[in-house]
Scaffold this motif. Structure first.
Motif, PDB file in Angstrom:
ATOM      1  N   LEU A   2     -16.938  15.198  29.050  1.00 23.58           N
ATOM      2  CA  LEU A   2     -17.502  14.343  30.058  1.00 23.58           C
ATOM      3  C   LEU A   2     -16.875  12.709  29.746  1.00 23.58           C
ATOM      4  O   LEU A   2     -15.837  12.187  30.108  1.00 23.58           O
ATOM      5  N   ARG A  40     -13.620  10.628  31.674  1.00 20.08           N
ATOM      6  CA  ARG A  40     -12.586   9.291  31.853  1.00 20.08           C
ATOM      7  C   ARG A  40     -11.800   9.191  30.907  1.00 20.08           C
ATOM      8  O   ARG A  40     -10.337   8.133  31.630  1.00 20.08           O
ATOM      9  N   LEU A  86     -17.854  12.097  37.445  1.00 21.61           N
ATOM     10  CA  LEU A  86     -16.479  11.943  36.348  1.00 21.61           C
ATOM     11  C   LEU A  86     -14.991  11.373  37.275  1.00 21.61           C
ATOM     12  O   LEU A  86     -14.427  10.572  37.345  1.00 21.61           O
TER      13      LEU A  86
END
Length: 397
Positions: A21, A25, A54
């Protein structure tokens, strides 16, 4: 550096999947477009919704999704990317990749792709050290799959050792290097660095004053030119560079094994200060003083890593670069060493205490090749590394 680059991110089913995750980003911050693929097991750790939010992209999960096949078949999905990144690469995924399996979307994409592939392994340390995993790793390296990590550290299972997935920023650095357009892109280079520690007993060892700074700088410089670097390092004073595969060792025997495991490579740079000798019989317990009597230590020669690689009949690198740290008759001794070992180049330097080079920030080297001797001026170790990396790039053409 990643602006406009398309990355197909295959997320495997391990606890380290949560790191992806943040990885997504970080990649997007640098301008990359990330298309996520989740294995069935990965969905037990992260949800398609969080990954999609994301990435800002549709998440692909099913090989037999008719809508996805109509809009973008899995063959096309695997080929529009600039890089296929597998993180975490579990033991199961690595085994399937090495065996050529294609029984789900992730493995089918990996079989169908014609773009570079990078994996970030993550698993229990016993699984990582298992002979089957190491065989699969060797197969993948032979297939030119790039590898980042794994790192040493504490694991979710409570054990400590190699097996932690590299941190997101380490993976980002490796991706940036993999997608750079440097002259060494597509080349695989081995670099050894640092000292070796040869144990006498559980608390004592034989070593030298090498800091590992020059070898680390060379690995970093080669990576900056686009090379895939395998960095085999003894217990150095300096931290290893980012964006390279780090293999940490202690002894000369361990370093030799790590070097053999890394082959084949296009070039090998042997900057490590390998101890010439080891204690023939290491004590299993601390050697105690005995009424003023001195212990008698019997020594044995360590393997000559540079000579073994230079004289290989099979898998010898196209360019083998050795180092000669001398205190007397530097050029004469280094020239003789090059001939004796059978390497292509020798980088020689004077490490007499008054030079301050051993463990210092500067170096003054002589590059000895078939064409003769080049005397380089004293400069920072980073600049020495940059010049040597550029010469290696030119030689590999």
């Amino acid at each position: 550096m990643l602006a406009g680059k398309r990355i197909l991110l295959i997320i495997g089913g391990g606890i380290a999947a949560y790191k992806c995750l943040d990885l997504i980003r970080r990649l997007k911050e640098r301008g990359a477009c990330v298309t996520p693929v989740l294995t069935r097991a990965a969905q037990e750790f992260v949800t398609p919704l969080s990954v999609s939010a994301l990435a800002g992209e549709k998440v692909y999960t099913d090989l037999f999704d008719l809508t996805d096949e109509a809009e973008m078949g899995h063959i096309q999905l695997s080929r529009v990317a600039d890089l296929v990144l597998v993180a975490p690469a579990t033991a199961d995924l690595m085994a399937k990749m090495a065996g050529g399996h294609a029984n789900d979307l992730a493995t089918t994409l990996l079989m169908a792709t014609d773009t570079p592939v990078m994996i970030a392994p993550a698993m229990n340390l016993r699984m990582w050290e298992h002979a089957a995993t190491q065989r699969n790793l060797a197969t993948l390296l032979g297939d030119k799959v790039q590898v980042i990590g794994p790192n040493n550290g504490d694991m979710a299972c409570g054990e400590h050792g190699p097996g932690r997935m590299s941190e997101p920023m380490e993976i980002v650095a490796a991706v940036e290097l993999a997608l750079s357009d440097g002259p060494l892109r597509g080349k695989r280079v081995l670099v050894t660095s640092g000292p070796t520690h040869e144990p006498i007993d559980p608390v004592r060892y034989i070593a030298n004053r090498s800091s590992g700074a020059q070898g680390t700088a060379i690995a970093s410089a080669l990576a900056s030119l686009g090379a895939e670097v395998v960095f085999v390092t003894g217990p150095a004073d300096v931290a290893p560079p980012s964006g390279v595969k780090v293999v940490a060792v202690q002894s000369a025997a361990e370093m030799l094994q790590a070097v053999q495991n890394a082959l084949p490579v296009d070039a090998g740079v042997f900057a490590a200060a390998v101890a010439d000798w080891r204690v023939k019989r290491e004590s299993n317990s601390k050697i105690k003083k005995q009424d003023g009597k001195l212990p008698i230590l019997e020594f044995a020669e360590n393997p000559d890593i540079l000579a073994e690689v230079s004289q290989m009949k099979k898998d010898r690198p196209g360019l083998v670069v050795g180092f000669a740290a001398e205190t007397d008759d530097v050029i004469a001794n280094a020239t003789a060493k090059r001939k004796r070992k059978g390497c292509d180049w020798i980088v020689a330097n004077d490490v007499s205490p008054e030079t301050g080079i051993m463990g210092g920030t500067e170096n003054a080297v002589h590059l000895i090749t078939d064409d003769g001797v080049e005397d380089w001026p004293r400069m920072g170790k980073g600049e020495v590394a940059r010049q040597l990396a550029e010469r290696i790039a030119a030689a590999l053409g």
